[in-house]
Design a protein around this motif. Structure first.
Motif, PDB file in Angstrom:
ATOM      1  N   GLU A 143       6.464 -11.275  -4.268  1.00 19.13           N
ATOM      2  CA  GLU A 143       6.943 -10.405  -3.097  1.00 19.13           C
ATOM      3  C   GLU A 143       7.476  -9.004  -3.467  1.00 19.13           C
ATOM      4  O   GLU A 143       7.152  -8.182  -2.821  1.00 19.13           O
ATOM      5  CB  GLU A 143       8.108 -11.405  -3.059  1.00 19.13           C
ATOM      6  N   SER A 144       7.852  -8.947  -4.916  1.00 18.55           N
ATOM      7  CA  SER A 144       8.116  -7.316  -5.316  1.00 18.55           C
ATOM      8  C   SER A 144       6.643  -6.678  -5.127  1.00 18.55           C
ATOM      9  O   SER A 144       6.597  -5.331  -4.539  1.00 18.55           O
ATOM     10  CB  SER A 144       8.431  -7.345  -6.599  1.00 18.55           C
ATOM     11  N   MET A 145       5.463  -7.164  -5.532  1.00 13.68           N
ATOM     12  CA  MET A 145       4.218  -6.516  -5.258  1.00 13.68           C
ATOM     13  C   MET A 145       4.070  -6.165  -3.870  1.00 13.68           C
ATOM     14  O   MET A 145       3.382  -5.132  -3.782  1.00 13.68           O
ATOM     15  CB  MET A 145       3.127  -7.322  -6.111  1.00 13.68           C
ATOM     16  N   GLY A 146       4.148  -7.050  -3.063  1.00 12.25           N
ATOM     17  CA  GLY A 146       3.910  -6.750  -1.714  1.00 12.25           C
ATOM     18  C   GLY A 146       4.540  -5.826  -1.008  1.00 12.25           C
ATOM     19  O   GLY A 146       4.269  -4.953  -0.261  1.00 12.25           O
ATOM     20  N   TRP A 147       6.090  -5.586  -1.412  1.00 12.66           N
ATOM     21  CA  TRP A 147       6.726  -4.492  -1.004  1.00 12.66           C
ATOM     22  C   TRP A 147       6.158  -3.060  -1.656  1.00 12.66           C
ATOM     23  O   TRP A 147       6.215  -2.101  -0.909  1.00 12.66           O
ATOM     24  CB  TRP A 147       8.187  -4.697  -1.302  1.00 12.66           C
ATOM     25  N   ILE A 148       6.072  -3.136  -2.827  1.00 14.76           N
ATOM     26  CA  ILE A 148       5.432  -1.837  -3.477  1.00 14.76           C
ATOM     27  C   ILE A 148       4.108  -1.681  -2.887  1.00 14.76           C
ATOM     28  O   ILE A 148       4.055  -0.173  -2.568  1.00 14.76           O
ATOM     29  CB  ILE A 148       5.200  -2.167  -5.287  1.00 14.76           C
ATOM     30  N   ASN A 149       3.263  -2.468  -2.568  1.00 16.98           N
ATOM     31  CA  ASN A 149       2.113  -2.046  -1.693  1.00 16.98           C
ATOM     32  C   ASN A 149       2.432  -1.462  -0.429  1.00 16.98           C
ATOM     33  O   ASN A 149       1.806  -0.447   0.152  1.00 16.98           O
ATOM     34  CB  ASN A 149       1.088  -3.287  -1.511  1.00 16.98           C
ATOM     35  N   ILE A 150       3.286  -2.138   0.258  1.00 14.17           N
ATOM     36  CA  ILE A 150       3.855  -1.704   1.632  1.00 14.17           C
ATOM     37  C   ILE A 150       4.443  -0.032   1.575  1.00 14.17           C
ATOM     38  O   ILE A 150       4.043   0.741   2.142  1.00 14.17           O
ATOM     39  CB  ILE A 150       4.968  -2.677   2.330  1.00 14.17           C
ATOM     40  N   PHE A 151       5.115   0.015   0.601  1.00 12.23           N
ATOM     41  CA  PHE A 151       5.712   1.427   0.036  1.00 12.23           C
ATOM     42  C   PHE A 151       4.570   2.284  -0.199  1.00 12.23           C
ATOM     43  O   PHE A 151       4.803   3.558   0.314  1.00 12.23           O
ATOM     44  CB  PHE A 151       6.744   1.408  -0.778  1.00 12.23           C
TER      45      PHE A 151
END
Length: 87
Positions: free
Chosen positions: A4-12
């Motif tokens: 989930e954290s990696m997903g947010w980092i990718n979005i940012f």
């Protein structure tokens, strides 16, 4: 780090990359749609940061920032158009 954290980092990361790309495109040929993208993308970054971290004061500041930034962007465009008509 969880997925989930990696997903947010990718979005940012994608939003920041999009912001840089719009700056380059705006520098080459300004347009209202590029101006609006340059106003909306930072707003999304503020809002998503506040939401993902649970900082609701940051979300409120992001809403205020976004509304103000979009308003100023529209006003600048209207002022430029009126200056062109005066010439």
């Amino acid at each position: 780090m969880n997925t989930e954290s990696m997903g947010w980092i990718n979005i940012f990361g994608l939003l920041i990359l999009a912001y840089w790309i719009f700056w380059v495109l705006f520098f080459i040929r300004p347009s209202i749609s590029k101006r609006m993208a340059l106003a909306i993308i930072p707003t999304l970054l503020f809002l998503l940061s506040g939401i993902t971290m649970g900082y609701w004061l940051l979300v409120a500041a992001g809403v205020l920032f976004g509304a103000s930034h979009i308003y100023v962007t529209c006003q600048n465009r209207l002022n430029e158009e009126s200056m062109k008509n005066d010439i």
